[in-house]
Motif scaffolding. Structure first.
Motif, PDB file in Angstrom:
ATOM      1  N   MET A  25     -10.520  -1.137  16.352  1.00 54.63           N
ATOM      2  CA  MET A  25     -10.951  -1.309  14.959  1.00 54.63           C
ATOM      3  C   MET A  25     -10.480  -0.110  14.115  1.00 54.63           C
ATOM      4  SD  MET A  25     -14.816  -1.934  13.608  1.00 54.63           S
ATOM      5  CE  MET A  25     -15.115  -0.310  12.941  1.00 54.63           C
ATOM      6  N   THR A  26     -10.022  -0.388  12.939  1.00 54.39           N
ATOM      7  CA  THR A  26      -9.588   0.707  12.063  1.00 54.39           C
ATOM      8  C   THR A  26     -10.827   1.382  11.479  1.00 54.39           C
ATOM      9  OG1 THR A  26      -7.959  -0.889  11.365  1.00 54.39           O
ATOM     10  CG2 THR A  26      -7.940   1.233  10.256  1.00 54.39           C
ATOM     11  N   SER A  27     -10.871   2.684  11.559  1.00 61.69           N
ATOM     12  CA  SER A  27     -12.029   3.362  10.965  1.00 61.69           C
ATOM     13  C   SER A  27     -11.861   3.384   9.458  1.00 61.69           C
ATOM     14  CB  SER A  27     -12.140   4.780  11.496  1.00 61.69           C
ATOM     15  OG  SER A  27     -11.249   5.609  10.785  1.00 61.69           O
ATOM     16  N   THR A  28     -12.942   3.616   8.737  1.00 64.96           N
ATOM     17  CA  THR A  28     -12.866   3.698   7.285  1.00 64.96           C
ATOM     18  C   THR A  28     -11.904   4.818   6.897  1.00 64.96           C
ATOM     19  OG1 THR A  28     -15.213   3.816   7.703  1.00 64.96           O
ATOM     20  CG2 THR A  28     -14.516   3.248   5.466  1.00 64.96           C
ATOM     21  N   TRP A  29     -11.931   5.888   7.691  1.00 66.42           N
ATOM     22  CA  TRP A  29     -11.034   7.010   7.418  1.00 66.42           C
ATOM     23  C   TRP A  29      -9.586   6.520   7.406  1.00 66.42           C
ATOM     24  CZ3 TRP A  29     -11.203  12.105   6.134  1.00 66.42           C
ATOM     25  CH2 TRP A  29     -12.436  12.754   6.164  1.00 66.42           C
ATOM     26  N   ASP A  30      -9.209   5.742   8.459  1.00 64.40           N
ATOM     27  CA  ASP A  30      -7.807   5.338   8.585  1.00 64.40           C
ATOM     28  C   ASP A  30      -7.333   4.498   7.408  1.00 64.40           C
ATOM     29  OD1 ASP A  30      -7.534   6.714  10.859  1.00 64.40           O
ATOM     30  OD2 ASP A  30      -7.639   5.013  12.220  1.00 64.40           O
ATOM     31  N   ALA A  31      -8.202   3.654   6.883  1.00 68.98           N
ATOM     32  CA  ALA A  31      -7.766   2.725   5.835  1.00 68.98           C
ATOM     33  C   ALA A  31      -7.850   3.320   4.440  1.00 68.98           C
ATOM     34  CB  ALA A  31      -8.624   1.468   5.912  1.00 68.98           C
ATOM     35  N   ASN A  32      -8.558   4.429   4.330  1.00 70.54           N
ATOM     36  CA  ASN A  32      -9.007   4.869   3.012  1.00 70.54           C
ATOM     37  C   ASN A  32      -8.719   6.315   2.682  1.00 70.54           C
ATOM     38  OD1 ASN A  32     -10.367   3.440   1.092  1.00 70.54           O
ATOM     39  ND2 ASN A  32     -12.043   2.955   2.504  1.00 70.54           N
ATOM     40  N   THR A  33      -7.734   6.905   3.372  1.00 69.34           N
ATOM     41  CA  THR A  33      -7.536   8.356   3.230  1.00 69.34           C
ATOM     42  C   THR A  33      -6.295   8.676   2.407  1.00 69.34           C
ATOM     43  OG1 THR A  33      -8.644   8.764   5.326  1.00 69.34           O
ATOM     44  CG2 THR A  33      -7.227  10.520   4.504  1.00 69.34           C
ATOM     45  N   LEU A  34      -6.482   9.565   1.463  1.00 68.11           N
ATOM     46  CA  LEU A  34      -5.381  10.034   0.620  1.00 68.11           C
ATOM     47  C   LEU A  34      -4.981  11.435   1.082  1.00 68.11           C
ATOM     48  CD1 LEU A  34      -3.645   9.547  -1.955  1.00 68.11           C
ATOM     49  CD2 LEU A  34      -5.495  10.623  -3.275  1.00 68.11           C
ATOM     50  N   GLY A  35      -3.696  11.642   1.314  1.00 66.90           N
ATOM     51  CA  GLY A  35      -3.217  12.992   1.630  1.00 66.90           C
ATOM     52  C   GLY A  35      -3.075  13.772   0.330  1.00 66.90           C
ATOM     53  N   ILE A  36      -3.607  14.986   0.285  1.00 64.99           N
ATOM     54  CA  ILE A  36      -3.512  15.785  -0.942  1.00 64.99           C
ATOM     55  C   ILE A  36      -3.056  17.211  -0.626  1.00 64.99           C
ATOM     56  CG2 ILE A  36      -4.764  16.764  -2.918  1.00 64.99           C
ATOM     57  CD1 ILE A  36      -6.515  14.413  -3.063  1.00 64.99           C
ATOM     58  N   ASP A  37      -2.009  17.631  -1.315  1.00 62.68           N
ATOM     59  CA  ASP A  37      -1.591  19.033  -1.249  1.00 62.68           C
ATOM     60  C   ASP A  37      -2.040  19.673  -2.562  1.00 62.68           C
ATOM     61  OD1 ASP A  37      -0.327  21.477  -0.962  1.00 62.68           O
ATOM     62  OD2 ASP A  37       1.705  20.698  -1.318  1.00 62.68           O
ATOM     63  N   PHE A  38      -3.176  20.359  -2.504  1.00 63.11           N
ATOM     64  CA  PHE A  38      -3.680  21.053  -3.701  1.00 63.11           C
ATOM     65  C   PHE A  38      -3.053  22.444  -3.688  1.00 63.11           C
ATOM     66  CE2 PHE A  38      -7.166  23.756  -5.576  1.00 63.11           C
ATOM     67  CZ  PHE A  38      -6.942  23.372  -6.888  1.00 63.11           C
ATOM     68  N   GLY A  39      -2.009  22.629  -4.482  1.00 62.76           N
ATOM     69  CA  GLY A  39      -1.268  23.891  -4.433  1.00 62.76           C
ATOM     70  C   GLY A  39      -1.663  24.839  -5.554  1.00 62.76           C
ATOM     71  N   THR A  40      -1.328  26.095  -5.391  1.00 63.13           N
ATOM     72  CA  THR A  40      -1.608  27.091  -6.419  1.00 63.13           C
ATOM     73  C   THR A  40      -0.832  26.771  -7.703  1.00 63.13           C
ATOM     74  OG1 THR A  40      -1.765  28.679  -4.627  1.00 63.13           O
ATOM     75  CG2 THR A  40      -1.656  29.590  -6.852  1.00 63.13           C
ATOM     76  N   SER A  41       0.426  26.350  -7.540  1.00 62.45           N
ATOM     77  CA  SER A  41       1.275  26.062  -8.704  1.00 62.45           C
ATOM     78  C   SER A  41       1.460  24.569  -8.919  1.00 62.45           C
ATOM     79  CB  SER A  41       2.653  26.703  -8.528  1.00 62.45           C
ATOM     80  OG  SER A  41       2.525  28.075  -8.268  1.00 62.45           O
ATOM     81  N   ASN A  42       1.622  23.818  -7.801  1.00 61.61           N
ATOM     82  CA  ASN A  42       1.895  22.379  -7.899  1.00 61.61           C
ATOM     83  C   ASN A  42       1.073  21.612  -6.887  1.00 61.61           C
ATOM     84  OD1 ASN A  42       4.311  22.422  -9.779  1.00 61.61           O
ATOM     85  ND2 ASN A  42       5.016  23.803  -8.167  1.00 61.61           N
ATOM     86  N   SER A  43       0.630  20.427  -7.274  1.00 63.77           N
ATOM     87  CA  SER A  43      -0.135  19.580  -6.364  1.00 63.77           C
ATOM     88  C   SER A  43       0.572  18.242  -6.214  1.00 63.77           C
ATOM     89  CB  SER A  43      -1.552  19.367  -6.901  1.00 63.77           C
ATOM     90  OG  SER A  43      -2.251  20.602  -6.910  1.00 63.77           O
ATOM     91  N   ALA A  44       0.209  17.527  -5.148  1.00 65.97           N
ATOM     92  CA  ALA A  44       0.814  16.215  -4.916  1.00 65.97           C
ATOM     93  C   ALA A  44      -0.112  15.395  -4.036  1.00 65.97           C
ATOM     94  CB  ALA A  44       2.177  16.378  -4.245  1.00 65.97           C
ATOM     95  N   ALA A  45       0.061  14.074  -4.078  1.00 66.04           N
ATOM     96  CA  ALA A  45      -0.754  13.190  -3.243  1.00 66.04           C
ATOM     97  C   ALA A  45       0.165  12.152  -2.623  1.00 66.04           C
ATOM     98  CB  ALA A  45      -1.828  12.520  -4.094  1.00 66.04           C
ATOM     99  N   GLY A  46      -0.216  11.667  -1.440  1.00 62.93           N
ATOM    100  CA  GLY A  46       0.628  10.663  -0.794  1.00 62.93           C
ATOM    101  C   GLY A  46      -0.086   9.943   0.321  1.00 62.93           C
ATOM    102  N   VAL A  47       0.501   8.798   0.699  1.00 66.57           N
ATOM    103  CA  VAL A  47      -0.012   8.019   1.826  1.00 66.57           C
ATOM    104  C   VAL A  47       1.181   7.626   2.702  1.00 66.57           C
ATOM    105  CG1 VAL A  47      -2.060   7.084   0.697  1.00 66.57           C
ATOM    106  CG2 VAL A  47       0.119   5.912   0.406  1.00 66.57           C
ATOM    107  N   CYS A  48       0.858   7.017   3.849  1.00 69.43           N
ATOM    108  CA  CYS A  48       1.907   6.624   4.782  1.00 69.43           C
ATOM    109  C   CYS A  48       2.140   5.118   4.639  1.00 69.43           C
ATOM    110  CB  CYS A  48       1.450   6.988   6.192  1.00 69.43           C
ATOM    111  SG  CYS A  48       2.671   6.643   7.441  1.00 69.43           S
ATOM    112  N   VAL A  49       3.368   4.734   4.340  1.00 62.71           N
ATOM    113  CA  VAL A  49       3.674   3.299   4.215  1.00 62.71           C
ATOM    114  C   VAL A  49       4.839   2.989   5.157  1.00 62.71           C
ATOM    115  CG1 VAL A  49       4.440   1.458   2.652  1.00 62.71           C
ATOM    116  CG2 VAL A  49       2.931   3.252   1.792  1.00 62.71           C
ATOM    117  N   GLY A  50       4.591   2.079   6.102  1.00 56.54           N
ATOM    118  CA  GLY A  50       5.650   1.708   7.057  1.00 56.54           C
ATOM    119  C   GLY A  50       6.169   2.903   7.824  1.00 56.54           C
ATOM    120  N   GLY A  51       5.277   3.830   8.159  1.00 53.22           N
ATOM    121  CA  GLY A  51       5.668   4.989   8.956  1.00 53.22           C
ATOM    122  C   GLY A  51       6.380   6.074   8.167  1.00 53.22           C
TER     123      GLY A  51
END
Ligand code: ATP
Ligand code: MG
Length: 425
Positions: free
Chosen positions: A1-27
């Protein structure tokens, strides 16, 4: 079973100068376009007078450059773990502390990602530097718990963390590569290192380490050395009591050269002190520029000019590079040649190399055993850093990741398995 974490997690790089967000699609990593055509977002906020909401990213930077009336902030990440976090100030008629400000920034990132992906993100897999604060373990721990609080205020239910250089290792590993690789991730606030091996089962990290030195420190040093003397650093004032002269206090210039402290220079007390010093100055015109800067609140504009001068001095042949201060006074600039850049940054570069050597010790390997150095982070583009690292690791070939995407690419990939890659706070 997929955990809620697996289906619902956003990767976030909160940087000092620049930030970005991403997810995994098709590996593969999919980076969220946080602003039209952009997958990274300046970590800047602007509270415009007469507006009901703060603006972030490039819009905030544009408001500053346009001279809009309001309060601008950058390098918010550097405040994590410090006593400033809980200080409340009034913005847009509301009392806010830094938890609220960073929380709101992250909440905009969350909302934009949800709109782009047509799904909610209740969980975050966040990058973090190996050490937010180099010497103080308590501050380091507080910085992470501060960041957790910011994610909660942004509306996430929970957050897990991954060391930024380990995320970069995940994104840049290449299976079959023999030997030991080193990630050198130098951003705006910290320098982070991972020694790793690429295996058939993925990345095997031998050690990670970091030091609180980054591009904003480089900007500060360049500003103190080359710009602040034009604003009165080192100038003499007559003593108020008795005879003789004294040098202007240095602390004011250090603060003015520090990205995250600039907003605190615009209070009445500082302006009053400077007006008093100007009356006492042996050469009053020297302080006129400083008064003008404070009056017009141009501290960040000067910091941007320093940053632009740094990048120019480092690029191409660096000829005729200068820090353009025409915003303060027409025709005024500070020359900044390639050699001056190297001299001003030398101490910081030494700290970076020392931290890399400490990483080898933790990994139980030698510098000679490193066969590949992978540079990531905007400040890794600096030549003095690259040549010092090449000198330290004589057998390594140099490789260049996408300076601004390596960490978020790794976090996006890892967001598909956040319980495997992320550690609970
Ligand atoms: N071409 C360049 N040459 C030198 N420095 C650069 C260049 N481009 C950007 N920088 C510097 O890189 C820094 C930003 O890099 P980056 O976006 O990787 O940092 P960050 O991820 O926000 O910070 P951190 O990871 O330390 O929290 C800034 O200090 C910027 O001045
Ligand atoms: Mg970074």
């Amino acid at each position: 079973m997929t955990s809620t974490w697996d289906a619902n997690t956003l990767g976030i790089d909160f940087g000092t100068s620049n930030s970005a967000a991403g997810v995994c699609v098709g590996g593969r990593p999919f980076l969220i376009p946080s602003e039209p055509g952009e997958t990274t977002l300046p970590t800047s906020v602007f509270f415009g007078v007469g507006r009901s909401e703060m603006t972030i990213g490039n819009m905030a930077n544009r408001a500053l450059i346009n001279g809009d009336e309001g309060r601008y902030m950058r390098a918010l990440k550097s405040v994590l773990g410090t006593s400033l976090m809980g200080e409340k100030r009034t913005f847009l008629g509301e009392k806010m502390d830094f938890y609220d400000i960073i929380g709101q920034f992250l909440s905009v990132v969350k909302t934009r990602a949800e709109a782009a992906c047509h799904q909610p993100f209740d969980y975050a897999l966040s990058g973090r530097p190996v050490r937010f604060h180099s010497r103080d373990a308590d501050r380091n721990a507080k910085a992470q718990s501060d960041l957790v609080e910011c994610y909660l205020r942004a509306g996430f239910k929970d957050v897990r963390f991954m060391f930024e250089p380990e995320a970069a290792a995940l994104a840049t590993q290449s299976i079959g590569d023999e030997g030991l690789s080193l990630i050198v991730d130098i951003g705006g606030g910290t320098s982070d290192f991972s020694v790793f091996r690429s295996g058939t089962d993925g990345v095997e990290v031998l050690a990670s380490h970091g030091v609180r030195v980054g591009g904003t420190d480089f900007d500060k040093r360049l500003s103190v050395d080359h710009v602040m003397p034009l604003l009165g650093r080192g100038a003499l004032i007559r003593k108020e009591m008795g005879s003789g002269t004294m040098t202007l206090p240095n602390s004011m210039f250090q603060q003015l050269a520090t990205w995250e402290q600039i907003p605190f220079m615009y209070g009445h007390d500082v302006k009053r002190d400077v007006a008093r010093m100007q009356r006492l100055a042996v050469d009053p015109p020297v302080l006129a520029r400083l008064s003008y800067l404070l009056e017009m609140e141009l501290g960040h504009d000067v910091a941007f000019a320093v940053e632009a001068g740094k990048i120019k001095a480092n690029s191409g042949d660096g000829a005729e590079a200068r820090i353009d201060l025409s915003i303060l006074e027409k025709g005024v600039f500070a020359p900044l040649g390639r050699d001056q850049l190297a001299v001003s940054l030398a101490e910081h570069v030494q700290d970076v190399v020392a931290a890399a050597l400490a990483t080898f010790e933790q990994a139980d390997c030698t510098a000679e055993q490193i066969s590949r150095i992978i540079f990531a982070g905007g400040s890794s583009l600096l030549r003095p850093i690259q040549s010092a690292m090449q000198t330290a690791c004589v057998n390594a070939e140099l490789a260049y990741a996408d300076a601004f995407a390596a960490v978020i690419d790794g976090l996006a990939l890892a967001s598909a398995a956040p319980l495997k890659y992320g550690t609970a706070p």
